[in-house]
Design a protein around this motif. Structure first.
Motif, PDB file in Angstrom:
ATOM      1  N   LYS A 157       0.816  -1.213   0.000  1.00 21.27           N
ATOM      2  CA  LYS A 157       0.000   0.000   0.000  1.00 21.27           C
ATOM      3  C   LYS A 157       0.853   1.269   0.000  1.00 21.27           C
ATOM      4  O   LYS A 157       0.526   2.238  -0.671  1.00 21.27           O
ATOM      5  N   GLU A 158       1.958   1.246   0.727  1.00 19.90           N
ATOM      6  CA  GLU A 158       2.800   2.436   0.808  1.00 19.90           C
ATOM      7  C   GLU A 158       3.419   2.818  -0.538  1.00 19.90           C
ATOM      8  O   GLU A 158       3.890   3.930  -0.718  1.00 19.90           O
ATOM      9  N   PHE A 159       3.391   1.902  -1.511  1.00 18.65           N
ATOM     10  CA  PHE A 159       3.983   2.164  -2.816  1.00 18.65           C
ATOM     11  C   PHE A 159       2.944   2.526  -3.880  1.00 18.65           C
ATOM     12  O   PHE A 159       3.307   2.823  -5.017  1.00 18.65           O
ATOM     13  N   GLU A 160       1.655   2.508  -3.541  1.00 18.26           N
ATOM     14  CA  GLU A 160       0.585   2.680  -4.527  1.00 18.26           C
ATOM     15  C   GLU A 160       0.634   3.994  -5.292  1.00 18.26           C
ATOM     16  O   GLU A 160       0.215   4.054  -6.437  1.00 18.26           O
ATOM     17  N   ASN A 161       1.090   5.060  -4.682  1.00 27.24           N
ATOM     18  CA  ASN A 161       1.042   6.378  -5.318  1.00 27.24           C
ATOM     19  C   ASN A 161       2.326   6.766  -6.039  1.00 27.24           C
ATOM     20  O   ASN A 161       2.473   7.910  -6.467  1.00 27.24           O
ATOM     21  N   LEU A 162       3.243   5.826  -6.196  1.00 23.48           N
ATOM     22  CA  LEU A 162       4.462   6.119  -6.935  1.00 23.48           C
ATOM     23  C   LEU A 162       4.131   6.350  -8.406  1.00 23.48           C
ATOM     24  O   LEU A 162       3.203   5.745  -8.953  1.00 23.48           O
ATOM     25  N   GLN A 184      13.879  -6.778  -2.996  1.00 22.77           N
ATOM     26  CA  GLN A 184      13.734  -7.261  -1.620  1.00 22.77           C
ATOM     27  C   GLN A 184      12.673  -6.478  -0.842  1.00 22.77           C
ATOM     28  O   GLN A 184      11.993  -7.042   0.002  1.00 22.77           O
ATOM     29  N   ASP A 185      12.509  -5.188  -1.121  1.00 21.55           N
ATOM     30  CA  ASP A 185      11.470  -4.394  -0.448  1.00 21.55           C
ATOM     31  C   ASP A 185      10.085  -4.902  -0.813  1.00 21.55           C
ATOM     32  O   ASP A 185       9.181  -4.932   0.026  1.00 21.55           O
ATOM     33  N   ASN A 198       7.216  -7.506   1.550  1.00 18.57           N
ATOM     34  CA  ASN A 198       5.865  -6.994   1.763  1.00 18.57           C
ATOM     35  C   ASN A 198       4.776  -7.838   1.108  1.00 18.57           C
ATOM     36  O   ASN A 198       3.605  -7.458   1.138  1.00 18.57           O
ATOM     37  N   LEU A 199       5.133  -8.967   0.520  1.00 18.04           N
ATOM     38  CA  LEU A 199       4.116  -9.842  -0.067  1.00 18.04           C
ATOM     39  C   LEU A 199       3.315 -10.510   1.040  1.00 18.04           C
ATOM     40  O   LEU A 199       3.838 -10.805   2.115  1.00 18.04           O
ATOM     41  N   ASP A 244       0.348  -8.303  -7.832  1.00 22.41           N
ATOM     42  CA  ASP A 244      -0.875  -7.497  -7.810  1.00 22.41           C
ATOM     43  C   ASP A 244      -0.768  -6.421  -6.731  1.00 22.41           C
ATOM     44  O   ASP A 244       0.155  -6.421  -5.920  1.00 22.41           O
ATOM     45  N   CYS A 245      -1.728  -5.492  -6.755  1.00 20.12           N
ATOM     46  CA  CYS A 245      -1.692  -4.316  -5.875  1.00 20.12           C
ATOM     47  C   CYS A 245      -1.733  -4.673  -4.392  1.00 20.12           C
ATOM     48  O   CYS A 245      -1.202  -3.931  -3.564  1.00 20.12           O
ATOM     49  N   ASP A 246      -2.349  -5.787  -4.038  1.00 24.80           N
ATOM     50  CA  ASP A 246      -2.429  -6.199  -2.636  1.00 24.80           C
ATOM     51  C   ASP A 246      -1.216  -7.009  -2.198  1.00 24.80           C
ATOM     52  O   ASP A 246      -1.068  -7.316  -1.018  1.00 24.80           O
ATOM     53  N   GLY A 247      -0.398  -7.425  -3.160  1.00 21.94           N
ATOM     54  CA  GLY A 247       0.773  -8.232  -2.820  1.00 21.94           C
ATOM     55  C   GLY A 247       0.407  -9.634  -2.400  1.00 21.94           C
ATOM     56  O   GLY A 247       1.141 -10.282  -1.668  1.00 21.94           O
ATOM     57  N   ASP A 248      -0.761 -10.127  -2.878  1.00 25.07           N
ATOM     58  CA  ASP A 248      -1.146 -11.486  -2.497  1.00 25.07           C
ATOM     59  C   ASP A 248      -1.299 -12.418  -3.689  1.00 25.07           C
ATOM     60  O   ASP A 248      -1.845 -13.521  -3.563  1.00 25.07           O
TER      61      ASP A 248
END
Length: 134
Positions: A4-9, A18-19, A23-24, A93-97
Motif C-alpha cells: 500500500k505504501e507504494f501505490e502512489n508512486l 527485496q522491499d 511486503n508480499l 498485484d496491488c495487494d501483494g497477495d
C-alpha cells in the motif's frame, strides 16, 4: 506491512526487489498464489504456489519454479514431463497477495496433458469439459 505504501508512486518509479518481496502477503507456510499465463495469447494456463526461494530461482534461471504443496518440495515446471515454462515477465498485484507469470509454455501446462488446467467450464447448472488431453 503491505505494498500500500507504494501505490502512489509515479509510472517508471523503481523499488528494490527485496522491499517488495518482504511486503508480499503469504499464507502460514510462506506461500503466495501464482497464475501462469501464456505471454502472447494471454491464455490462463494454471495456478500454483511460490515462496521467496522459488521466486528468486525463477528470476535467476528463467525457468519457472513452484512449491508443490502436495509433494512438499520445489517443482520446476516440466522437470519430468518436458513441458517447461520459460519466464517472460513477473508481476505482483496491488495487494501483494498474487503473482502473475507471463510464460512461454512448451507443451501442455496441466498434469492431465491438457493445454491448461481450467477445462471444467460452468454452463448454467452443469459443468462441461471444454478440452481433451493433447
Amino acid at each position: 506491512m503491505s505494498l500500500k505504501e507504494f501505490e502512489n508512486l509515479e509510472k517508471g518509479s523503481t523499488l528494490p526487489l527485496q522491499d517488495v518481496l518482504k511486503n508480499l502477503k503469504t499464507d502460514g507456510n510462506g506461500l503466495i498464489a501464482a497464475i501462469a499465463q501464456q505471454h502472447d495469447t494471454k491464455e490462463v494456463l494454471m495456478l500454483a504456489y511460490m515462496n521467496e526461494k522459488s521466486i528468486l530461482e525463477t528470476l535467476e534461471t528463467g525457468q519457472v519454479c513452484y512449491w508443490s504443496r502436495s509433494r512438499q518440495t520445489y517443482w520446476r515446471k516440466g522437470e519430468s514431463s518436458g513441458h517447461r515454462q520459460q519466464l517472460v515477465s513477473m508481476s505482483f498485484d496491488c495487494d501483494g497477495d498474487a503473482i502473475l507469470l507471463q510464460v512461454d509454455q512448451l507443451g501442455p501446462a496441466c498434469h492431465t496433458n491438457r493445454r491448461d488446467c481450467f477445462f471444467f467450464e460452468v454452463d448454467s447448472n452443469k459443468v462441461v469439459i471444454k478440452s481433451a488431453p493433447l
